[in-house]
Design an enzyme around this catalytic site. Structure first.
Site, PDB file in Angstrom:
ATOM      1  CE  LYS A   1       3.661   4.265  28.204  1.00 21.16           C
ATOM      2  NZ  LYS A   1       3.707   5.701  28.470  1.00 21.16           N
TER       3      LYS A   1
ATOM      4  CG  HIS B   1       4.465   2.325  37.955  1.00 25.29           C
ATOM      5  ND1 HIS B   1       3.442   2.638  37.505  1.00 25.29           N
ATOM      6  CD2 HIS B   1       5.249   2.935  37.188  1.00 25.29           C
ATOM      7  CE1 HIS B   1       3.333   3.385  36.549  1.00 25.29           C
ATOM      8  NE2 HIS B   1       4.577   3.862  36.068  1.00 25.29           N
TER       9      HIS B   1
END
Length: 329
Positions: free
Chosen positions: A73, A138
């Protein structure tokens, strides 16, 4: 409060070894009511653990690979689109009517290794991908496959200030809940974030490790900040092009190619495309959940003074002496 996680986060299709590993790893209540497990020092939902391990064990980096690494995010969708448009601008001229970014979601064009290519027991053959392969992850630096760490592949790292990162993560996870489920409380999720329990977190460990590695290996890792791209997009896009050794020519700059890329990849344009308004992943997630506001400072609409003070204290302690500063406005 107990909520049921989305189906794709449920514990299914785990190998016997995966089940054994889950039984010994530290665990905490995670976001969406699912458990998060501490694997190699970072927190990962049960469903993604096996995919992360498969990525670590099976992926073989090529020197020409370009891998986008992000804290979740932090503007991943936007940077994926910029990266794809930049690297493929000869093959796919920006103004062509059927440009891939106009008909496909950026997460499909620049797939996640652990969330897509190795997810749910898949072993997609990515050796057939066109060079340079554009991929994303990630996973913290220390847990990347050895071939990524030692090859000449390029890593583009993106982070965002922790306040907006948290708010975006909270909205995103709540958007995945079934309509009849109550949203996770911001207080409960904030406390987890401050404890370091967030997707691939702790946030500060993830960011600091890549920050330090980018200083040690400036030709290997480019460290970008979401706020800097928002404030000076042309400068940061040209910086990215230089790092990837595909700089803009004088002719391209004079003809507006840099502006054309930024316009096509803007939040306003991407979020209003038919594919991103109505398309879905095979897991059922709607593409539109990746387009919320894309602004700096949305945290002001949610943070209390107490939340600011608590997170400020943690950030100051964790990043002290690193030279890394965050912009919140």
């Amino acid at each position: 409060m107990t909520t049921s996680p989305p189906e794709y986060l449920e514990k299914n299709n785990l190998s016997e070894d995966g089940m054994k590993l889950l039984s010994i790893l530290p665990k905490e209540k995670g976001w969406l009511g699912s458990y998060a497990y501490n694997y190699q020092g970072f927190w990962v939902p049960q469903k993604f653990l096996q995919a992360v391990i498969a990525f670590q064990q099976q992926f073989q980096a090529q020197d020409s690979d370009i891998i986008l690494v992000t804290t979740p995010k932090s503007g991943t969708t936007w940077l994926k689109s910029l990266l794809f448009a930049l690297v493929n601008r000869v093959k796919h001229p920006i103004l062509e009517p059927n440009h891939p970014l106009l008909i496909e979601n950026p997460h499909v064009l620049v797939p996640f290794l652990e969330h897509t290519l190795y997810f749910d027991g898949r072993t997609d053959d990515i050796s057939t991908f066109t060079s340079p392969r554009l991929l994303a992850t990630h996973v913290p630096f220390a847990s990347l496959p050895k071939s990524v760490q030692v090859s000449k592949s390029k890593l583009v790292y993106l982070c965002r200030n922790p306040r907006d990162t948290f708010i975006s993560m909270w909205h995103f996870t709540n958007s995945l809940l079934p309509d009849h489920k109550e949203a996770d409380s911001i207080e409960e999720m904030f406390n987890l974030f401050c404890k370091g329990v967030s997707l691939y977190g702790p946030f500060w460990n993830h960011v600091l490790d890549y920050w330090k590695k980018s200083i040690e290996k400036p030709n290997k890792i480019l460290f970008l900040m979401y706020e800097e791209i928002k404030k000076k997009p042309k400068i940061q896009l040209k910086r990215l092009a230089d790092f990837l050794e595909c700089p803009f020519s004088i002719e391209e700059e004079n003809s507006g190619v840099v502006d054309d890329i930024l316009n096509m990849c803007s939040f306003e344009n991407l979020s209003n495309l038919e594919v991103n308004r109505n398309g879905k992943f095979s897991t059922g997630e709607a593409y539109k959940v990746f387009f919320r506001r894309g602004e700096i400072g949305d945290w002001k609409n949610y943070f209390t003074i107490e939340m600011c003070n608590k997170l400020n204290h943690i950030v100051e302690e964790k990043f002290q002496g690193s030279g890394l500063k965050f912009s919140y406005v």
